[in-house]
Every structure is written in structure tokens, then in C-alpha cells.
Design an enzyme around this catalytic site. Structure first.
Site, PDB file in Angstrom:
ATOM      1  CG  HIS A 139      -1.811  -1.193   1.165  1.00 47.43           C
ATOM      2  ND1 HIS A 139      -2.574  -1.519   0.107  1.00 47.43           N
ATOM      3  CD2 HIS A 139      -2.694  -1.912   2.092  1.00 47.43           C
ATOM      4  CE1 HIS A 139      -3.257  -2.588   0.288  1.00 47.43           C
ATOM      5  NE2 HIS A 139      -3.380  -2.479   1.532  1.00 47.43           N
ATOM      6  CG  HIS A 213      -7.767  -0.656   2.721  1.00 40.28           C
ATOM      7  ND1 HIS A 213      -8.500  -1.525   3.410  1.00 40.28           N
ATOM      8  CD2 HIS A 213      -6.610  -1.503   2.357  1.00 40.28           C
ATOM      9  CE1 HIS A 213      -7.531  -2.823   3.883  1.00 40.28           C
ATOM     10  NE2 HIS A 213      -6.611  -2.748   3.050  1.00 40.28           N
ATOM     11  CD  GLU A 351      -8.152  -3.545  -0.281  1.00 44.88           C
ATOM     12  OE1 GLU A 351      -7.085  -3.121  -0.610  1.00 44.88           O
ATOM     13  OE2 GLU A 351      -8.514  -4.612   0.384  1.00 44.88           O
TER      14      GLU A 351
HETATM   15  C1  GLA Z   1      -5.091  -5.577   2.043  1.00 48.37           C
HETATM   16  C2  GLA Z   1      -4.053  -6.579   2.008  1.00 48.37           C
HETATM   17  C3  GLA Z   1      -4.299  -7.193   3.400  1.00 48.37           C
HETATM   18  C4  GLA Z   1      -3.793  -6.559   4.508  1.00 48.37           C
HETATM   19  C5  GLA Z   1      -4.955  -5.400   4.487  1.00 48.37           C
HETATM   20  C6  GLA Z   1      -4.689  -4.283   5.736  1.00 48.37           C
HETATM   21  O1  GLA Z   1      -6.195  -6.000   1.938  1.00 48.37           O
HETATM   22  O2  GLA Z   1      -4.216  -7.509   0.743  1.00 48.37           O
HETATM   23  O3  GLA Z   1      -3.385  -8.382   3.082  1.00 48.37           O
HETATM   24  O4  GLA Z   1      -2.700  -5.865   4.366  1.00 48.37           O
HETATM   25  O5  GLA Z   1      -4.891  -4.640   3.195  1.00 48.37           O
HETATM   26  O6  GLA Z   1      -4.641  -5.002   6.851  1.00 48.37           O
END
Ligand code: GLA
Length: 386
Positions: A139, A213, A351
């Protein structure tokens, strides 16, 4: 934040304001043609930067967004009896977001999801990003767009009420090449749909993959598990991962696996299947390859329904993929907005995105952005009840 500020904001928003701007000691309520945007002070960062919370509403939908991280702090929609609930997980105060949020509601950039070993090569140049998730970069690195302060401006046009968020990410920020100029519009449409439009330009070749997110619980945040929610995803394939959650490169068929959501299925139905991919993800934490592919206009990709409240969310996007994450790392260590502790499976994320690790996967749709091009991405969340 004091009670009187909250009361003032709520009263102003609830009054269905006339065409006057209501200036208060702590914020300003703008109102024109039935649209509204209310700004209030939410908190102050350690370096003295003030963070605002903007609240807009349209139809029966009400959305609160922070200038910090572009975070969707609250999203209220009605259930089948017309009762509003906040369906997005989050916190009531800024300190909790800063202290450690698993990206609740946040704008994600420059790159949604993982890049293997935080490394990629573009036009012969090797780039190293901060590694913040085991061996990988997740991210956008340890200080991604979710931890930056955005400029926010309200707008109203053709019955839409929205917020424009802007930020210029300097060349080299978190290891990424190019000065990236980013604009994100959060819009509530007259029917209360929540639409997100992303736009970015660069002055050097770079990679970009923006998303939001938000963790949803259509029963209301803090009401427990989403495992009874019924989910449908229009994807015949998904991208299996290795044990650090980096795609292997394969586009595997969902047929006959726990990943088959082509017909509505309870999120929790197959979540305890001893399938290697479910074990790696500790549940669902996978990118689904949307059958529609990349589209110039948002097309329908997923429906989620909560049988209890009757709330239904439909998602349409221009993106080729969606990361379905079943809140596996919520482990009872965080108390959310209404003071209830979040446990595993108390929220889910969808997402919309390009696939994880695309910069290292020649077979995946490209995430490269070059000078002169404009990155564009749109996702629409529509709400109804049954
Ligand atoms: C995304 C990632 C997950 C986790 C979440 C936040 O969805 O794929 O593995 O990191 O963000 O915790």
C-alpha cells in the site's frame, strides 16, 4: 472534539439547510440547492498540522471524510426500515488513526497492495521501495497516501455533492519515480450512490495503482461478523499467491474452489476450507480477475447483501481487478468508532484495482504511467435495500 461542535454539525446537517452558509467557530457549513458540505476540526497531528473532517450528504447517504489520508471516516446509509447506520469501520478520533490503523477507509497510493521485495525495474532503472509487510512493500510503503494530508474542496454540480482531494507526491517519495499530481473526487449522487474518481499525472515514467480501503459491515460497524453477508463477484479467475501474498502469476479458475463467488454465497461459507490459498490468506485476501476486464466506464462487478438489515451494496468499476479481503487481521486489538472491539471478520474490503505486484508481472495489465498520459479510475458504490 467537543460535544457542542458535534451537535452543531449534526443540527446543521439535519436541518436540510437553506441557501445560507453557516459560519461557526469551528467550521463552516455550505449549502446550496439541497446539497451540503460541513467542515469541522477533527484533530491536530504531532507536527501541528490541523486535520479536518468534511461531511456531505445526498439522498439519504451521509459521508464523512478526513483530510488526513482521504479517509472515509463514516458512511451512513439506511436499512430496510429506513434506519441509518455507519457501515464503514473506523475510529472516532485522529490519534487512533495515527497510532495504527489497518488502512480503515483510506486512500491507497501510490500502489495498492504488494510489490514483491519492494523492488521493480522500469525502463532499465531499478527502484527500491520501503519494505513494510514481511519482505514486501504494501500500500505505497510505510508512509503512503493513507498517512498524508490532502487539500479538500467541496463541490456541487447537477445534483451531485462531493469533495475534491488533491495532493502532489514529490519525485522519489517512498522510492517511487516522478512527481505525481493526484486528484480524487468523492461524490454522492442524487440517489445516494458513492462514486470515487481518481486522476493522476506524472513528470517521469512511474507505476500507479490507486484504490480506497474502506472496510464495510452492512449491518453497521461494530455489530459483529460479516460472514453472513452474501457476496457475488463477477470473476471466473483469481490470482493465487505465495505465502507472503505475492501473486504467482497464474490466473487460476475459481470453479470448484472457495473462491467461486459467481453466484451469491455467504462470505463465511467456505472460509474454513483447508484450501492452501485460504490458509495463506488466513481467509480471503486475494485479487479477483474481473470478467469484464478494463473498461472506459464503470461496469458492475460485485454485489454484497446483509440479510439481517436488508442493506445491499453494488459495485461498478473501470478497474480489471478487485482485492477481496475478509478482515482477517482484525484480531480484537482495536476499538472502533462506536467503541466496540473489532474481531476477525467484522468487516470486509473490496478494493478495486490493478493486480498486486503488476510491476514485476509481465502477464498482468500494466500499471505504468508516462508523462503526457493521465491515469484515470472510477468506482461506484450503489446502495439499496431488500
Ligand atoms: C489489503 C491486503 C491485506 C491487508 C489489508 C490491511 O487488503 O491485501 O493483506 O494488508 O490490506 O490490513
Amino acid at each position: 472534539m467537543t460535544t457542542s461542535r458535534r451537535t452543531l454539525m449534526t443540527a446543521a446537517a439535519a436541518a436540510g439547510l437553506a441557501a445560507t452558509a453557516v459560519a461557526t467557530g469551528t467550521g463552516t457549513a455550505y449549502a446550496k440547492d439541497g446539497g451540503r458540505a460541513v467542515k469541522e476540526h477533527f484533530g491536530t497531528l504531532a507536527d501541528g498540522t490541523k486535520v479536518d473532517r468534511w461531511t456531505i450528504r445526498n439522498g439519504r447517504t451521509r459521508l464523512s471524510v478526513l483530510s488526513y489520508g482521504g479517509i472515509v471516516q463514516s458512511l451512513e446509509i439506511p436499512d430496510r426500515h429506513g434506519h441509518l447506520a455507519n457501515v464503514s469501520l473506523g475510529f472516532a478520533d485522529l490519534d487512533s488513526y495515527v497510532a495504527g490503523s489497518p488502512y480503515f477507509g483510506a486512500l491507497i497510493g501510490r500502489y495498492g497492495n504488494r510489490i514483491a521485495n519492494g523492488r521493480f525495474t522500469l525502463d532499465g532503472h531499478a527502484y527500491q521501495l520501503p519494505v513494510n509487510d514481511g519482505p514486501n512493500s504494501l500500500h505505497g510503503g510505510d508512509k503512503g497516501f493513507d498517512k498524508r494530508v490532502w487539500s479538500v474542496e467541496p463541490f456541487e454540480r447537477a445534483g451531485n455533492v462531493g469533495l475534491t482531494l488533491r495532493r502532489v507526491s514529490p519525485d522519489g517519495e517512498m522510492g517511487y519515480p516522478g512527481k505525481l499530481t493526484v486528484r480524487v473526487d468523492y461524490t454522492l449522487t442524487p440517489t445516494g450512490d458513492f462514486r470515487i474518481d481518481y486522476e493522476a499525472t506524472t513528470d517521469k515514467a512511474t507505476v500507479v495503482n490507486l484504490t480506497n480501503h474502506t472496510y464495510y459491515n452492512l449491518g453497521g460497524e461494530g455489530t459483529g461478523s460479516v460472514y453472513d453477508h452474501r457476496l457475488e463477484i463477477a470473476a471466473s479467475r483469481y490470482t493465487p499467491v505465495n505465502k507472503t501474498l505475492i501473486p504467482t502469476g497464474e490466473l487460476a479458475k475459481v470453479a470448484g474452489t472457495p473462491f467461486d463467488f459467481r453466484r451469491p454465497k455467504a462470505i463465511g461459507r467456505d472460509i474454513r476450507e483447508a484450501h492452501q490459498q485460504v490458509l495463506y490468506g488466513q481467509g480471503f485476501d486475494h485479487n479477483f480477475v474481473l470478467d469484464k476486464g478494463i473498461t472506459s466506464r464503470p461496469e458492475h462487478i460485485a454485489t454484497v447483501g446483509d440479510p439481517e438489515s436488508g442493506r445491499v451494496m453494488r459495485i461498478a468499476t473501470t478497474e480489471p481487478g478487485v482485492q477481496f479481503y475478509s478482515g482477517n487481521f482484525l484480531v480484537g486489538t482495536l476499538a472502533g468508532t462506536s467503541g466496540k472491539v473489532y474481531r476477525q471478520g467484522d468487516g470486509f474490503c473490496l478494493e478495486t484495482q490493478h493486480f498486486p505486484d503488476s510491476p514485476n508481472q509481465p502477464g498482468f495489465p500494466s500499471t505504468v504511467l508516462r508523462p503526457g498520459q493521465t491515469y484515470r479510475s472510477t468506482t461506484v458504490h450503489s446502495f439499496s435495500t431488500r
